[in-house]
Design a protein around this motif. Structure first.
Motif, PDB file in Angstrom:
ATOM      1  N   PRO A 111      -3.421   0.802  -4.931  1.00 40.35           N
ATOM      2  CA  PRO A 111      -4.622   1.136  -4.413  1.00 40.35           C
ATOM      3  C   PRO A 111      -5.183  -0.280  -3.674  1.00 40.35           C
ATOM      4  O   PRO A 111      -5.015  -1.240  -4.037  1.00 40.35           O
ATOM      5  N   HIS A 164       0.967  -1.147   0.036  1.00 39.50           N
ATOM      6  CA  HIS A 164       0.051  -0.113  -0.041  1.00 39.50           C
ATOM      7  C   HIS A 164       0.854   1.128  -0.133  1.00 39.50           C
ATOM      8  O   HIS A 164       0.576   2.046  -0.751  1.00 39.50           O
ATOM      9  N   HIS A 165       1.978   1.197   0.797  1.00 34.40           N
ATOM     10  CA  HIS A 165       2.745   2.356   1.056  1.00 34.40           C
ATOM     11  C   HIS A 165       3.644   2.439  -0.396  1.00 34.40           C
ATOM     12  O   HIS A 165       3.906   3.767  -0.617  1.00 34.40           O
ATOM     13  N   GLN A 166       3.709   1.753  -1.278  1.00 36.18           N
ATOM     14  CA  GLN A 166       4.450   1.758  -2.603  1.00 36.18           C
ATOM     15  C   GLN A 166       3.540   2.187  -3.591  1.00 36.18           C
ATOM     16  O   GLN A 166       3.776   2.526  -4.657  1.00 36.18           O
ATOM     17  N   GLY A 167       2.199   2.426  -3.198  1.00 37.21           N
ATOM     18  CA  GLY A 167       1.354   3.055  -4.296  1.00 37.21           C
ATOM     19  C   GLY A 167       0.082   2.052  -4.639  1.00 37.21           C
ATOM     20  O   GLY A 167      -0.692   2.621  -5.429  1.00 37.21           O
TER      21      GLY A 167
END
Length: 333
Positions: free
Chosen positions: A141, A136-139
């Motif tokens: 969704p 999630h933190h890597q983008g």
């Protein structure tokens, strides 16, 4: 034989890159060449791969769903809600399970790297929070379906677990029951704490305590419900009702009470939680707190689609859907 992009390129006397640009409307091909390519496509009956076109345009029109396993008690209903919503929107669905633990997560992560899907809906498998958070933190969704009351910093769809526990307690008190057993799920789940908290709060408001001796930690299985009743009866514990934190453990409770000669609901009333399909067909049929599982799947898919379309950004807050007490024969009014 299936017509390929190479066939189109050869017949139109252009490169495969040029055919791809025409298909994707990139606007980098002169009008005469583009028209010739479109004519050849029509003549050959070429149908491009939807996935290839999607990737070229920067999206796959496919979502993933990660679940613990297909035997998870209510995953099928959530999946149905997801599938119905995605199909109506013209999206595909890739399903991943975590049956093999770390190996399963490695395979899932490789698909993320390959851009095989645009976002993921998650019924969180055990011991995957760190991996999910990293993606999630890597983008990537992401929307959680039932965050288990953990207060995760992810967008999620959940239900009113505390109110559900409260409704079970109120129903038992109204029917004259004042000595309930409680069979919980794993104590580290926030939803378990919420269900127990709502239940105990209503009892306290009516001057009825819920001592630790009548509260048993379970694991959401049929066998755990059976074991709790066997232990309570062996210990001579007095109780007139049982509130289980899911329907599988409530089914185990019904089996054990029947085996011990206790009548339900005459001697002991039983309430479950979830309203999985089997709840209507136990003997007697199970009073339970319904989670709107299909609606939760629909809502999770809709949140993701709205984000991908640019309609509404995903925010790290829950969309909370209401529970509902469903009264059947195991705990009539």
């Amino acid at each position: 034989m299936r017509v390929t992009i190479a066939d189109v390129a050869r017949n139109a006397a252009v490169s495969k890159t040029t055919v791809s640009r025409v298909l994707n409307g990139k606007g980098e091909v002169d009008s005469g060449t583009a028209e010739r390519v479109r004519t050849v496509i029509a003549e050959l009956g070429y149908v491009p791969s939807a996935r290839a076109v999607g990737l070229a345009r920067g999206n796959s029109r496919t979502l993933a769903m990660l679940v613990p396993s297909l035997t998870w008690p209510w995953s099928a209903e959530v999946l149905q809600g997801v599938a119905d919503t995605l199909e109506a929107a013209g999206y595909g669905l890739l399903l991943f399970t975590c049956n093999r633990g770390e190996e399963s997560m490695t395979q899932f992560t490789s698909q993320v790297s390959a851009r095989a899907f645009d976002g993921v809906l998650v019924i969180e498998p055990e011991n995957t929070r760190g991996s999910i958070a990293a993606l999630h933190h890597q983008g990537l969704p992401l929307v959680l379906v039932d965050d288990r009351g953990q207060g995760a910093a992810f967008p999620s769809v959940s239900t009113t677990n505390r109110a559900g526990g409260a409704s079970a307690a109120q129903h038992l008190l109204t029917s004259g029951r004042r000595a309930p057993l409680v069979v919980t799920g794993p104590a580290h789940f926030g939803c378990v704490r919420d269900r127990l908290g709502g239940f105990a709060e209503v009892l306290t408001e009516h001057g009825v305590g819920q001592p630790a001796s009548r509260t048993f930690e379970g694991d959401f299985t049929v066998r755990c419900g059976q074991r709790v009743i066997e232990r309570a009866l062996a210990d001579g514990l007095a109780f007139d009702s049982v509130f289980c934190h899911n329907d599988l453990s409530a089914t185990g409770v019904l089996h054990a009470l029947r085996a011990a000669g206790r009548r339900v609901p005459d001697d002991v009333a039983v309430i479950g939680f979830d309203d999985i399909p089997i709840a209507a067909y136990t003997e007697p049929s199970l009073t339970t707190v319904r989670q709107p599982m299909q609606a939760m799947g629909e809502a999770a898919a809709r949140r993701m689609l709205d984000h991908l379309s640019g309609t509404t950004a995903l925010r790290p807050d829950p969309l909370v859907l209401p529970t509902e007490l469903v009264i059947r024969s195991s705990a009539p009014g």
